[in-house]
Write a protein that holds these residues in place. Structure first.
Motif, PDB file in Angstrom:
ATOM      1  N   ILE A 491      47.904  45.972  39.402  1.00  0.00           N
ATOM      2  CA  ILE A 491      47.804  47.374  38.989  1.00  0.00           C
ATOM      3  C   ILE A 491      46.446  47.895  39.427  1.00  0.00           C
ATOM      4  N   LEU A 492      46.452  49.001  40.202  1.00  0.00           N
ATOM      5  CA  LEU A 492      45.214  49.575  40.727  1.00  0.00           C
ATOM      6  C   LEU A 492      44.813  50.778  39.874  1.00  0.00           C
ATOM      7  N   PRO A 493      43.668  50.688  39.158  1.00  0.00           N
ATOM      8  CA  PRO A 493      43.210  51.805  38.320  1.00  0.00           C
ATOM      9  C   PRO A 493      42.720  52.984  39.163  1.00  0.00           C
ATOM     10  N   ILE A 494      42.338  54.041  38.495  1.00  0.00           N
ATOM     11  CA  ILE A 494      41.707  55.169  39.166  1.00  0.00           C
ATOM     12  C   ILE A 494      40.345  54.703  39.710  1.00  0.00           C
ATOM     13  N   GLY A 495      39.995  55.202  40.904  1.00  0.00           N
ATOM     14  CA  GLY A 495      38.699  54.841  41.475  1.00  0.00           C
ATOM     15  C   GLY A 495      38.780  54.367  42.911  1.00  0.00           C
ATOM     16  N   ARG A 496      39.939  54.551  43.536  1.00  0.00           N
ATOM     17  CA  ARG A 496      40.144  54.117  44.932  1.00  0.00           C
ATOM     18  C   ARG A 496      39.871  52.619  45.086  1.00  0.00           C
ATOM     19  N   PHE A 497      40.652  51.845  44.402  1.00  0.00           N
ATOM     20  CA  PHE A 497      40.529  50.388  44.404  1.00  0.00           C
ATOM     21  C   PHE A 497      41.251  49.731  45.580  1.00  0.00           C
ATOM     22  N   ASN A 498      41.934  50.500  46.380  1.00  0.00           N
ATOM     23  CA  ASN A 498      42.861  49.923  47.349  1.00  0.00           C
ATOM     24  C   ASN A 498      42.237  48.824  48.206  1.00  0.00           C
ATOM     25  N   TRP A 499      41.128  49.149  48.881  1.00  0.00           N
ATOM     26  CA  TRP A 499      40.530  48.162  49.777  1.00  0.00           C
ATOM     27  C   TRP A 499      40.015  46.954  49.003  1.00  0.00           C
ATOM     28  N   LEU A 500      39.308  47.192  47.906  1.00  0.00           N
ATOM     29  CA  LEU A 500      38.754  46.097  47.111  1.00  0.00           C
ATOM     30  C   LEU A 500      39.868  45.213  46.555  1.00  0.00           C
ATOM     31  N   ALA A 501      40.914  45.829  46.047  1.00  0.00           N
ATOM     32  CA  ALA A 501      42.002  45.074  45.429  1.00  0.00           C
ATOM     33  C   ALA A 501      42.747  44.220  46.444  1.00  0.00           C
ATOM     34  N   ARG A 502      42.961  44.759  47.601  1.00  0.00           N
ATOM     35  CA  ARG A 502      43.703  43.997  48.615  1.00  0.00           C
ATOM     36  C   ARG A 502      42.833  42.909  49.234  1.00  0.00           C
ATOM     37  N   THR A 503      41.534  43.168  49.358  1.00  0.00           N
ATOM     38  CA  THR A 503      40.635  42.137  49.880  1.00  0.00           C
ATOM     39  C   THR A 503      40.539  40.965  48.918  1.00  0.00           C
ATOM     40  N   ASP A 504      40.441  41.265  47.626  1.00  0.00           N
ATOM     41  CA  ASP A 504      40.256  40.217  46.620  1.00  0.00           C
ATOM     42  C   ASP A 504      41.537  39.448  46.323  1.00  0.00           C
ATOM     43  N   PHE A 505      42.686  40.152  46.315  1.00  0.00           N
ATOM     44  CA  PHE A 505      43.920  39.493  45.877  1.00  0.00           C
ATOM     45  C   PHE A 505      45.124  39.712  46.796  1.00  0.00           C
ATOM     46  N   GLY A 506      45.212  40.877  47.420  1.00  0.00           N
ATOM     47  CA  GLY A 506      46.399  41.161  48.239  1.00  0.00           C
ATOM     48  C   GLY A 506      46.507  40.262  49.456  1.00  0.00           C
ATOM     49  N   TRP A 507      45.485  40.253  50.285  1.00  0.00           N
ATOM     50  CA  TRP A 507      45.516  39.411  51.493  1.00  0.00           C
ATOM     51  C   TRP A 507      45.449  37.927  51.149  1.00  0.00           C
ATOM     52  N   PRO A 508      44.619  37.506  50.192  1.00  0.00           N
ATOM     53  CA  PRO A 508      44.633  36.084  49.821  1.00  0.00           C
ATOM     54  C   PRO A 508      45.991  35.615  49.318  1.00  0.00           C
ATOM     55  N   ALA A 509      46.732  36.483  48.622  1.00  0.00           N
ATOM     56  CA  ALA A 509      48.054  36.092  48.113  1.00  0.00           C
ATOM     57  C   ALA A 509      48.979  35.682  49.252  1.00  0.00           C
ATOM     58  N   LYS A 510      48.925  36.404  50.354  1.00  0.00           N
ATOM     59  CA  LYS A 510      49.793  36.079  51.489  1.00  0.00           C
ATOM     60  C   LYS A 510      49.418  34.729  52.096  1.00  0.00           C
ATOM     61  N   ASP A 511      48.107  34.428  52.119  1.00  0.00           N
ATOM     62  CA  ASP A 511      47.679  33.119  52.624  1.00  0.00           C
ATOM     63  C   ASP A 511      48.160  31.981  51.737  1.00  0.00           C
ATOM     64  N   MET A 512      48.440  32.304  50.482  1.00  0.00           N
ATOM     65  CA  MET A 512      48.896  31.280  49.533  1.00  0.00           C
ATOM     66  C   MET A 512      50.417  31.224  49.434  1.00  0.00           C
ATOM     67  N   ASN A 513      51.095  31.972  50.302  1.00  0.00           N
ATOM     68  CA  ASN A 513      52.563  32.060  50.265  1.00  0.00           C
ATOM     69  C   ASN A 513      53.046  32.626  48.934  1.00  0.00           C
ATOM     70  N   ILE A 514      52.334  33.649  48.495  1.00  0.00           N
ATOM     71  CA  ILE A 514      52.708  34.398  47.286  1.00  0.00           C
ATOM     72  C   ILE A 514      53.025  35.825  47.733  1.00  0.00           C
ATOM     73  N   ARG A 515      54.147  36.341  47.317  1.00  0.00           N
ATOM     74  CA  ARG A 515      54.520  37.698  47.695  1.00  0.00           C
ATOM     75  C   ARG A 515      53.758  38.706  46.835  1.00  0.00           C
ATOM     76  N   TYR A 516      53.368  39.792  47.474  1.00  0.00           N
ATOM     77  CA  TYR A 516      52.417  40.708  46.822  1.00  0.00           C
ATOM     78  C   TYR A 516      52.979  42.124  46.708  1.00  0.00           C
ATOM     79  N   LEU A 517      52.819  42.706  45.504  1.00  0.00           N
ATOM     80  CA  LEU A 517      53.141  44.101  45.244  1.00  0.00           C
ATOM     81  C   LEU A 517      51.963  44.723  44.506  1.00  0.00           C
ATOM     82  N   ASP A 518      51.743  46.021  44.734  1.00  0.00           N
ATOM     83  CA  ASP A 518      50.736  46.703  43.907  1.00  0.00           C
ATOM     84  C   ASP A 518      51.286  48.040  43.423  1.00  0.00           C
TER      85      ASP A 518
END
Length: 583
Positions: A491-518
């Motif tokens: 869940i992405l709060p107000i504050g334009r978290f998109n880049w930070l959120a995907r860098t921290d968890f979105g892209w790493p999730a794919k490397d771990m073979n975990i499917r990602y939704l936000d």
């Protein structure tokens, strides 16, 4: 007269004349043949054979072996000794020991040879240097008054030769002068010794990498001595004097977030120095390598503990297969206790809180700092290890049983497990009960929990689930314990978290073979609406807050904001997760 009368009776005068000429020609041809056969042994020409040596791959000592082997064959063909250099070198007073068995028997010592150009003894010689060596003469020659004579082995074995010079030519017609009771020397020994010393010193230098964007680290081999009182790692060798004279040293803060000054200011700095005159005496000897790293910085945060320390430590230590000791700087018991299972899985030895050690610890090798590639991940193109291997290691360390998420089928009565990460202070769900009820209606088995310091229990709970749901924050780090093909919903709060959120968890999730939704919330789903009007820069342009600095942005969007999900708006995201579990 009798012979003439016989010839007169057998041959006419004309025939006798022809026979005489024929005999004269035959004698000339015979003499020419003899000269041709024995020419190598009759003239001053020096037998030669081409021998090409690379200065990059052969030392003077090895060259001696090659020449000694050549000398053992007296009937060998002409020889040229060719030395190739890959870069220009200054040949000055260069030496090469050429050992002749015959000369050795005659007691010739100090096999040193000075090579120099008649016009300049210090000239720079580039490309190929050609020096001709007499094989047959070297078996019988006598060195006097610094001159070398070539002679014929069969005719001059016992002859003393004085005051004569031998001039040899290379492809560029450069002449070499042999002086001072010395044998021919190639690529001066004095210069060679200096080069060898410098090269040896370079080999003894720590292999330090200061070019990585996230971390600095040094790998040191040899006699390593760690003095915690002075925060210094000494390395000792016969070549450290060269480094010491140049005041060579390296400084590292062994924490994998080097561009963050706030974090690095609370990481202890360590120095690497050559031990030259005053070498600290070892009080504890270790026969396995060591890794020295810090758990200062932000390592108290669950996310940073993994991305700044644990994953880099896994990447750095895997080469040792447990046969390595961990020297922890900025250590504190709550951290080492929390991650005890991971630390014990990476090292078979007791942890050393190096900051409190008063003794000198000695190791055969040491790595200062940790290797790190990216946020919550490992670059598989740069390492044989991947995040898949890291997650397998975690499953082994915490005895996690579930390897793969549930695969749903039509009319399947099984329910996928959904874990909602709750938070008490900031970025918490204010309506987690409503979210749970809606998820149950969709067919989920729901669990709401807040992770704590008991990582073993947290790992077991997360591993039992198929979907992990939470607001951006450290709690989502526990996705590392999810089974393969599980789903992370951030869940992405107000504050334009998109880049930070995907860098921290979105892209790493794919490397771990975990499917990602936000899911990005709207203004009405943030509690900030209770503090600021809708036309405020907090909603209208978060970059305005960001320009005030990290602390200002953090205060508003990370510390003052909670989330109340619009369950009807969020419902399609949970349905999408169910659809993925059917694939």
């Amino acid at each position: 007269m009798m012979y003439d009368s016989i010839l007169a009776r057998s041959f006419s005068r004309h025939e006798q004349k022809k026979l005489g000429y024929g005999a004269l020609v035959a004698c000339f041809l015979l003499a020419l043949s003899i000269c041709t056969v024995f020419k190598p042994y009759l003239g001053p020409n020096i037998p030669m054979m081409n021998l090409r040596l690379s200065m990059d791959t052969i030392s003077p000592r090895h060259m001696v072996g090659h020449i000694r082997q050549w000398i053992n064959y007296p009937n060998s063909q002409n020889m040229n000794l060719v030395i190739e250099t890959n870069s220009s070198q200054e040949i000055g007073d260069d030496k090469l020991v050429l050992v002749n068995e015959a000369i050795t028997r005659e007691g010739i010592e100090g096999d040193r040879m000075q090579s120099g150009n008649e016009t300049s003894r210090s000239q720079k010689v580039e490309g190929e240097k050609m020096i001709s060596v007499n094989e047959t003469a070297s078996r019988s020659q006598r060195i006097e008054d610094g001159k070398m004579l070539s002679g014929n082995e069969s005719t001059r074995r016992s002859k003393e030769v004085e005051g004569q010079e031998m001039v040899e030519a290379n492809d560029t017609s450069r002449s070499r002068e042999i002086e001072g009771d010395e044998l021919l020397s190639v690529n001066g020994a004095e210069s060679s010794q200096e080069i060898v010393q410098e090269n040896a010193a370079q080999m003894m230098e720590p292999v330090c990498n200061f070019t990585e964007p996230r971390t600095d680290f040094c790998e040191i081999n040899g006699d390593i001595r760690v003095d915690a009182k002075s925060s210094t790692v000494f390395f000792a060798s016969s070549q450290t004097g060269i480094l010491a004279k140049n005041s060579t040293s390296w400084n590292i803060r062994p924490y994998a977030r080097k561009t963050d000054k706030t974090a690095m200011n609370i990481v202890r700095k360590w120095s690497i120095k050559p031990a030259y005159k005053e070498i600290p005496q070892c009080s504890q000897h270790h026969n396995v390598p060591a890794i020295l790293f810090s758990i200062g910085g932000y390592a108290g945060n669950h996310f940073h503990a993994f991305t700044d320390v644990i994953i880099p430590l896994f990447l750095t230590s895997q080469q040792f297969n447990g046969e390595v000791k961990f020297l922890i700087s900025n250590s504190y018991p709550s951290w080492t206790t929390k991650f005890q299972s991971i630390l014990e899985g990476l090292s078979r030895y007791k942890l050393i809180n190096i900051d409190k050690e008063e003794e000198i610890h000695c190791f055969p090798s040491l790595i200062l700092g940790l290797k790190s590639h990216k946020e919550m991940g490992i670059d598989s193109s740069r390492s044989p290890h991947t995040m898949k291997h890291f997650r397998q290691f975690l499953r082994s360390s915490y005895s996690l049983k579930k390897a793969t998420a549930i695969k749903m089928r039509d009319a399947d009565k099984r329910k996928p497990r959904l874990l909602i990460i709750s938070r008490r202070r900031t970025r918490a769900f204010t309506n987690s009960g409503e979210i749970a009820r809606m998820a149950k209606r969709l067919g989920y088995k729901v669990l709401v929990a807040e992770p704590d310091a008991n990582i073993t229990r947290v790992a077991q709970v997360v591993n039992s689930c198929d979907v992990l749901l939470g607001v951006h924050g450290a709690g989502l780090t526990n996705m590392v314990f999810l089974p393969e093909n599980a789903i992370l919903i951030q869940i992405l709060p107000i504050g334009r978290f998109n880049w930070l959120a995907r860098t921290d968890f979105g892209w790493p999730a794919k490397d771990m073979n975990i499917r990602y939704l936000d899911y990005e919330i709207q203004q009405q789903e943030s509690t900030l609406i209770q503090q600021y009007p809708l036309d405020h820069a907090v909603f209208r342009d978060p970059s305005v807050i960001g320009k005030k600095g990290w602390n200002a942005w953090k205060s508003v969007y990370l510390e003052q904001q909670n989330v109340k999900l619009d369950v009807n708006r969020f419902r399609p995201t949970l349905l999408k997760a169910l659809e993925l579990l059917h694939q």
